[in-house]
Write a protein that holds these residues in place. Sequence first.
Motif, PDB file in Angstrom:
ATOM      1  N   SER A   1     -46.376  -8.527  14.217  1.00 33.27           N
ATOM      2  CA  SER A   1     -47.804  -8.615  13.889  1.00 33.27           C
ATOM      3  C   SER A   1     -48.129  -7.847  12.621  1.00 33.27           C
ATOM      4  N   LEU A   2     -47.487  -6.714  12.416  1.00 35.23           N
ATOM      5  CA  LEU A   2     -47.670  -5.966  11.171  1.00 35.23           C
ATOM      6  C   LEU A   2     -47.139  -6.751   9.981  1.00 35.23           C
ATOM      7  N   ARG A   3     -45.954  -7.307  10.139  1.00 34.95           N
ATOM      8  CA  ARG A   3     -45.344  -8.048   9.033  1.00 34.95           C
ATOM      9  C   ARG A   3     -46.182  -9.273   8.675  1.00 34.95           C
TER      10      ARG A   3
ATOM     11  N   ALA B   1     -50.171 -11.916   5.111  1.00 33.95           N
ATOM     12  CA  ALA B   1     -51.456 -12.606   4.973  1.00 33.95           C
ATOM     13  C   ALA B   1     -52.379 -11.871   4.006  1.00 33.95           C
ATOM     14  N   TYR B   2     -52.456 -10.565   4.144  1.00 33.95           N
ATOM     15  CA  TYR B   2     -53.386  -9.807   3.316  1.00 33.95           C
ATOM     16  C   TYR B   2     -52.918  -9.736   1.860  1.00 33.95           C
ATOM     17  N   ARG B   3     -51.611  -9.675   1.653  1.00 38.41           N
ATOM     18  CA  ARG B   3     -51.101  -9.706   0.268  1.00 38.41           C
ATOM     19  C   ARG B   3     -51.362 -11.072  -0.360  1.00 38.41           C
ATOM     20  N   THR B   4     -51.197 -12.133   0.430  1.00 38.95           N
ATOM     21  CA  THR B   4     -51.459 -13.473  -0.090  1.00 38.95           C
ATOM     22  C   THR B   4     -52.929 -13.619  -0.483  1.00 38.95           C
TER      23      THR B   4
ATOM     24  N   ALA C   1     -43.590 -16.253   3.689  1.00 39.16           N
ATOM     25  CA  ALA C   1     -43.218 -15.292   4.732  1.00 39.16           C
ATOM     26  C   ALA C   1     -44.134 -15.437   5.943  1.00 39.16           C
ATOM     27  N   LEU C   2     -45.420 -15.632   5.698  1.00 45.32           N
ATOM     28  CA  LEU C   2     -46.366 -15.803   6.802  1.00 45.32           C
ATOM     29  C   LEU C   2     -46.076 -17.087   7.571  1.00 45.32           C
TER      30      LEU C   2
ATOM     31  N   LYS D   1     -49.006 -26.789   4.376  1.00 48.85           N
ATOM     32  CA  LYS D   1     -47.973 -26.432   5.358  1.00 48.85           C
ATOM     33  C   LYS D   1     -48.458 -25.294   6.273  1.00 48.85           C
ATOM     34  N   ALA D   2     -49.112 -24.302   5.659  1.00 51.18           N
ATOM     35  CA  ALA D   2     -49.634 -23.193   6.459  1.00 51.18           C
ATOM     36  C   ALA D   2     -50.702 -23.661   7.423  1.00 51.18           C
ATOM     37  N   ARG D   3     -51.592 -24.526   6.955  1.00 49.86           N
ATOM     38  CA  ARG D   3     -52.664 -25.011   7.823  1.00 49.86           C
ATOM     39  C   ARG D   3     -52.120 -25.888   8.943  1.00 49.86           C
ATOM     40  N   ARG D   4     -51.017 -26.559   8.690  1.00 51.84           N
ATOM     41  CA  ARG D   4     -50.393 -27.366   9.741  1.00 51.84           C
ATOM     42  C   ARG D   4     -49.916 -26.457  10.878  1.00 51.84           C
ATOM     43  N   ILE D   5     -49.357 -25.311  10.511  1.00 52.49           N
ATOM     44  CA  ILE D   5     -48.921 -24.339  11.526  1.00 52.49           C
ATOM     45  C   ILE D   5     -50.134 -23.795  12.277  1.00 52.49           C
ATOM     46  N   ARG D   6     -51.223 -23.604  11.559  1.00 54.66           N
ATOM     47  CA  ARG D   6     -52.450 -23.090  12.187  1.00 54.66           C
ATOM     48  C   ARG D   6     -52.905 -23.972  13.316  1.00 54.66           C
ATOM     49  N   GLU D   7     -52.761 -25.276  13.151  1.00 55.99           N
ATOM     50  CA  GLU D   7     -53.298 -26.215  14.136  1.00 55.99           C
ATOM     51  C   GLU D   7     -52.311 -26.517  15.265  1.00 55.99           C
ATOM     52  N   ASN D   8     -51.077 -26.041  15.160  1.00 55.32           N
ATOM     53  CA  ASN D   8     -50.068 -26.328  16.187  1.00 55.32           C
ATOM     54  C   ASN D   8     -49.946 -25.180  17.176  1.00 55.32           C
TER      55      ASN D   8
END
Length: 327
Positions: free
Chosen positions: A265-267, A272-275, A286-287, A320-327
């Motif tokens: 969760s830290l990683r 996310a915050y660096r992005t 990485a996220l 690609k990231a948003r696809r992971i969000r919805e799965n």
Amino acid sequence: MSNQSVAAGVGLARVMAHCGGSPVSAVEFLVGAIASAPADPEPYTALAELWRDRRAELEEGLEGDGSLSAVLAQAYFLFLEGNMDDAVMALGSVTGVRPDVPWGAAPWFGDARFLGAVSSEALAEACLRTLDYGHDLDTDEMRERFAPWFHTIDVVSERSPAPESLAAMARLPRACGRYKLSFALCDRADATDRVMWTAVARAATWRVIGDLDQAAAAFEDALRLDPANWSLYLDLADVRAEQGDFATAVGLVERGLAYAPHEVSLRAAGAAYRTRLSGSSDDLRALIVLAPELSNISYRKLLIDYACAGPGLPRGLVVKARRIREN
């Protein structure tokens, strides 16, 4: 004969006759009456008679039975035996499953013997059990149903102000929107001893209210009390991110990683915050790898939303990231 007729004066003998002489069936019947009118003393009187006269059969018949009716009856039987701690924890379990019924209106729950003997540790655990199923308790109806719990919390916390227990108890009134009571429990705990859990409880309450400055200040207090606790760095980082201060959020995550370098969760939060701060494609990649490992789906979605709002990110990577969000 309906369950409600018990409240009209039907005795145990007729209940047993209606249930074919089975004490376990009688328990189910009487619990149905209690569910219809939890404050009515008659079903409890009948249960007490049943416990007195058919205890061996009940113990055998209810052993290992995790049904709501069995657990509620056992809560009362435990009270009758003077085991107030296990009684309140059993009632907490039932309330967690069915908070729409005011089980706390049971006469024994407000009995002086119970209030004088139940431990703050057991009551704290019971409060947490009422929240196990994630029901929405922040309504006028729920606040009314939980009024006996608030009374019990007030009495027991004053009698035995164990700070960690009071911090746990504070979660129930917070979930019900009783913020003043939640803060009062924190103040009462601090008057005994300042511990990290109380500061966290206070921070969580400020956060629910929406006062992020106060929430951050309380998390900072918690860190001063427990500076090697990685989860506190993450909690404070999340508040700073919510305030839009992603640079500070990144720094807090890095401090947490010094204590728990492999914590996913830290990683993930750091990536996310660096992005979000710099638009780093490498951090978003990485996220994307770390996000599926997060068990908290809401938190996973939040981190991806933060990251995808980063500046200048490649469209394909964001998709690609948003696809992971919805799965």
